[in-house]
Structures are given as C-alpha cells and as structure tokens.
Design a protein around this motif. Sequence first.
Motif, PDB file in Angstrom:
ATOM      1  N   UNK A 187      33.668  61.874  95.622  1.00 52.07           N
ATOM      2  CA  UNK A 187      32.411  62.786  96.244  1.00 52.07           C
ATOM      3  C   UNK A 187      32.933  64.346  95.967  1.00 52.07           C
ATOM      4  N   UNK A 188      32.054  65.217  95.722  1.00 53.37           N
ATOM      5  CA  UNK A 188      32.321  66.703  95.240  1.00 53.37           C
ATOM      6  C   UNK A 188      32.874  67.390  96.696  1.00 53.37           C
ATOM      7  N   UNK A 189      33.345  68.417  96.441  1.00 56.93           N
ATOM      8  CA  UNK A 189      34.137  69.123  97.577  1.00 56.93           C
ATOM      9  C   UNK A 189      33.037  69.534  98.651  1.00 56.93           C
ATOM     10  N   UNK A 190      31.893  69.865  98.167  1.00 59.62           N
ATOM     11  CA  UNK A 190      30.783  70.509  99.133  1.00 59.62           C
ATOM     12  C   UNK A 190      30.538  69.393 100.170  1.00 59.62           C
ATOM     13  N   UNK A 191      30.476  68.214  99.903  1.00 59.36           N
ATOM     14  CA  UNK A 191      30.291  67.096 100.425  1.00 59.36           C
ATOM     15  C   UNK A 191      31.343  66.777 101.677  1.00 59.36           C
ATOM     16  N   UNK A 192      32.799  67.096 101.621  1.00 64.40           N
ATOM     17  CA  UNK A 192      33.736  67.123 102.445  1.00 64.40           C
ATOM     18  C   UNK A 192      33.738  68.209 103.236  1.00 64.40           C
ATOM     19  N   UNK A 193      33.648  69.426 102.777  1.00 68.21           N
ATOM     20  CA  UNK A 193      33.552  70.752 103.388  1.00 68.21           C
ATOM     21  C   UNK A 193      32.410  70.661 104.505  1.00 68.21           C
ATOM     22  N   UNK A 194      31.295  69.833 104.289  1.00 65.81           N
ATOM     23  CA  UNK A 194      30.334  69.753 105.147  1.00 65.81           C
ATOM     24  C   UNK A 194      30.698  68.861 106.344  1.00 65.81           C
ATOM     25  N   UNK A 195      31.694  68.209 106.411  1.00 64.16           N
ATOM     26  CA  UNK A 195      32.247  67.239 107.306  1.00 64.16           C
ATOM     27  C   UNK A 195      33.431  67.848 108.177  1.00 64.16           C
ATOM     28  N   UNK A 196      33.784  69.256 107.887  1.00 67.00           N
ATOM     29  CA  UNK A 196      34.784  69.877 108.345  1.00 67.00           C
ATOM     30  C   UNK A 196      34.302  71.015 109.147  1.00 67.00           C
ATOM     31  N   UNK A 197      34.856  70.993 110.516  1.00 69.39           N
ATOM     32  CA  UNK A 197      34.544  72.209 111.424  1.00 69.39           C
ATOM     33  C   UNK A 197      34.686  73.507 110.811  1.00 69.39           C
ATOM     34  N   UNK A 198      33.850  74.423 111.019  1.00 68.73           N
ATOM     35  CA  UNK A 198      34.066  75.728 110.289  1.00 68.73           C
ATOM     36  C   UNK A 198      34.817  76.643 110.947  1.00 68.73           C
ATOM     37  N   UNK A 199      35.077  76.480 112.080  1.00 65.98           N
ATOM     38  CA  UNK A 199      36.164  77.218 112.997  1.00 65.98           C
ATOM     39  C   UNK A 199      37.500  76.949 112.472  1.00 65.98           C
ATOM     40  N   UNK A 200      37.704  75.963 111.839  1.00 63.38           N
ATOM     41  CA  UNK A 200      39.224  75.432 111.603  1.00 63.38           C
ATOM     42  C   UNK A 200      39.199  75.607 109.929  1.00 63.38           C
ATOM     43  N   UNK A 201      38.228  75.340 109.344  1.00 61.37           N
ATOM     44  CA  UNK A 201      38.385  75.467 108.048  1.00 61.37           C
ATOM     45  C   UNK A 201      37.654  76.260 107.200  1.00 61.37           C
ATOM     46  N   UNK A 202      37.825  76.708 105.920  1.00 62.69           N
ATOM     47  CA  UNK A 202      37.404  77.702 105.103  1.00 62.69           C
ATOM     48  C   UNK A 202      37.408  77.597 103.809  1.00 62.69           C
ATOM     49  N   UNK A 203      36.274  77.799 103.159  1.00 62.01           N
ATOM     50  CA  UNK A 203      36.277  77.925 101.563  1.00 62.01           C
ATOM     51  C   UNK A 203      36.998  79.140 101.038  1.00 62.01           C
ATOM     52  N   UNK A 204      38.045  79.165 100.557  1.00 58.11           N
ATOM     53  CA  UNK A 204      38.782  80.038  99.927  1.00 58.11           C
ATOM     54  C   UNK A 204      38.556  80.495  98.519  1.00 58.11           C
ATOM     55  N   UNK A 205      37.915  79.533  97.953  1.00 61.03           N
ATOM     56  CA  UNK A 205      37.927  79.592  96.363  1.00 61.03           C
ATOM     57  C   UNK A 205      36.794  78.403  96.147  1.00 61.03           C
ATOM     58  N   UNK A 206      36.195  78.315  94.933  1.00 59.82           N
ATOM     59  CA  UNK A 206      35.128  77.466  94.515  1.00 59.82           C
ATOM     60  C   UNK A 206      35.708  75.910  94.383  1.00 59.82           C
ATOM     61  N   UNK A 207      37.137  75.816  94.194  1.00 56.82           N
ATOM     62  CA  UNK A 207      37.867  74.658  94.274  1.00 56.82           C
ATOM     63  C   UNK A 207      38.654  74.186  95.416  1.00 56.82           C
ATOM     64  N   UNK A 208      38.718  75.125  96.457  1.00 58.77           N
ATOM     65  CA  UNK A 208      39.694  74.883  97.567  1.00 58.77           C
ATOM     66  C   UNK A 208      39.040  75.289  99.026  1.00 58.77           C
ATOM     67  N   UNK A 209      39.059  74.094  99.829  1.00 61.05           N
ATOM     68  CA  UNK A 209      38.770  74.567 101.406  1.00 61.05           C
ATOM     69  C   UNK A 209      40.284  74.277 102.056  1.00 61.05           C
ATOM     70  N   UNK A 210      40.731  75.128 102.881  1.00 61.59           N
ATOM     71  CA  UNK A 210      41.878  75.145 103.759  1.00 61.59           C
ATOM     72  C   UNK A 210      41.637  75.219 105.197  1.00 61.59           C
ATOM     73  N   UNK A 211      42.782  74.605 105.732  1.00 64.57           N
ATOM     74  CA  UNK A 211      42.961  74.564 107.133  1.00 64.57           C
ATOM     75  C   UNK A 211      43.630  75.866 107.551  1.00 64.57           C
ATOM     76  N   UNK A 212      42.875  76.751 108.175  1.00 66.83           N
ATOM     77  CA  UNK A 212      43.461  78.070 108.623  1.00 66.83           C
ATOM     78  C   UNK A 212      44.629  77.906 109.375  1.00 66.83           C
ATOM     79  N   UNK A 213      44.890  76.984 110.157  1.00 64.85           N
ATOM     80  CA  UNK A 213      46.019  76.911 110.848  1.00 64.85           C
ATOM     81  C   UNK A 213      47.197  76.472 110.131  1.00 64.85           C
ATOM     82  N   UNK A 214      47.144  76.012 108.880  1.00 65.26           N
ATOM     83  CA  UNK A 214      48.138  75.347 107.977  1.00 65.26           C
ATOM     84  C   UNK A 214      48.603  76.748 107.085  1.00 65.26           C
ATOM     85  N   UNK A 215      48.070  77.655 106.905  1.00 63.92           N
ATOM     86  CA  UNK A 215      48.303  78.833 105.974  1.00 63.92           C
ATOM     87  C   UNK A 215      49.785  79.498 106.440  1.00 63.92           C
TER      88      UNK A 215
END
Length: 249
Positions: A187-215
């Motif tokens: 499935x494309x990344x946008x579908x996974x992004x939709x399942x992740x809580x926006x307060x914990x994850x952020x799209x930093x690039x068209x190809x990457x969604x990251x967990x803010x707490x793991x940076x």
Amino acid sequence: MKERIPKILMVEDDMIIAADISMQLTKLGYEVIGISTRAEDALKTLESNRPDIILMDIVLSGKMNGIEAAKVVLEKFQVPVIFLTSNADDASFQEALTAKPYAFIAKPFQKSHLERTIKLALQRIAVEEESTPAPEASDHVSAMEDRLFIRSKGEMVKVLLKEILYAEADRNYCKVFTENESYLLSVPLRNIEAQLPADQFIRVHRSFVVNLQKIDAISEYHEYLTIQSSQIPIARRVKEEVVKRLRMV
C-alpha cells in the motif's frame, strides 16, 4: 534528494551469465538487489525486499521453472517479470505468455537491447501506477489506540506505535521500520500515514513519515534528521513545522 534508483532482481541459474548481466545493469544505473539461481530463493527474497522488475530465466534449477515462478510472482507479489530465454520456439513462447511477462529478452543479447527493454518496462510500470487506484490500507493494516496490526507473511502482526521508527515510500509500496524489524506493505505511504496518530508522527518528506520521539539528531540547517543510523531528508516546505514539533516533544 536524488531520484530513486530502480531495483532489479536477477533469477538466473548460470552464475557467469548472471554476473555479466548484473554488471551491465549496474553500469546502466540500476540497483541489482540480488541474484538467485533457484525460483524458491527468489520468492523468499521478495518477502522482504521488493524490486521494481525481475529478470527471470525460463530454465531454472530447483522445483519450479521460470514460467511457474513468474505465475507465483504475479499472483502474490505483482512484480513485473521480464523473461530471459535461449529457447525462442513458438510453443515455449506461448507457454511463457500465460505468466503475463512484460517482455522477453533472447539470449545472447546486446547491451542496447537490455537497456531499451528495461526502460520500456519501467515506462509501462509508471503509466500503470498512475492509472491504478491505490489499495485500501484496511486490507493490510488495522489500527488501535497504541498499536497497528500489519499483514506480514500471511499473518496480522502486532506493532506497537512506540516501537515504530519511521515509514518509507517505495512506489506503491512502503516499508515500516521498527527497532527490531521491517515490514514491506503493498500500500502507498499515504495510507499508512492515515493510520498513525498525527501528534506522534509527521511527514517530513514525500517519501518519509517519522516518529518524532525517535529522532536522535537534526542537521544544522535542518536538511535532514537522524534516526538510529538512518539519515532522512527533510523537505524545504516542512522544515519550520518539523523544528516546531520537535520543540514540543
């Protein structure tokens, strides 16, 4: 960010021929992710590393020939196959057509023929991706308050949100990386992004969604961030938002 290099898997039981083709592909700018001499080994590779194209010899050692393997690839993985063959008779050609290959390359072949065939196949793939609706994430991922259930090898596997490092796009697929595992999803990344809580994850690039707490770190001019040993680019348009969100974590 450089354009993504197309990935190719070689399935050829003659290692001398496979090594020669692999070298030619590398010179043409492609990434050869592996060389398998048996269909069974190639199918195992596909479970964890999805190429853009498979170059498949029709005659293989092992329990399956290339045509049988290509049918499994079509049904289970939907990765385009280009057949390599030294047998050009009509009966073999008609049988090979049942596996719906993207092209045929007759051995021995010229470098220019190899190059043109792969370019045409990649062009066809791009057109098909633009016209094909993305699959629903619900078939591959279901979300709960603190976890996802991700389809992997025929099972729905529990993945805690706090263990997810980041997710990376790969055409109409994506990979979810955790502290101990990685999962390849069709499935494309946008579908996974939709399942992740926006307060914990952020799209930093068209190809990457990251967990803010793991940076672990962010570069001086906010061009990339680091999670464990991975450097992840930050798109110019979201730099300010990323820095702002990091200050809030």
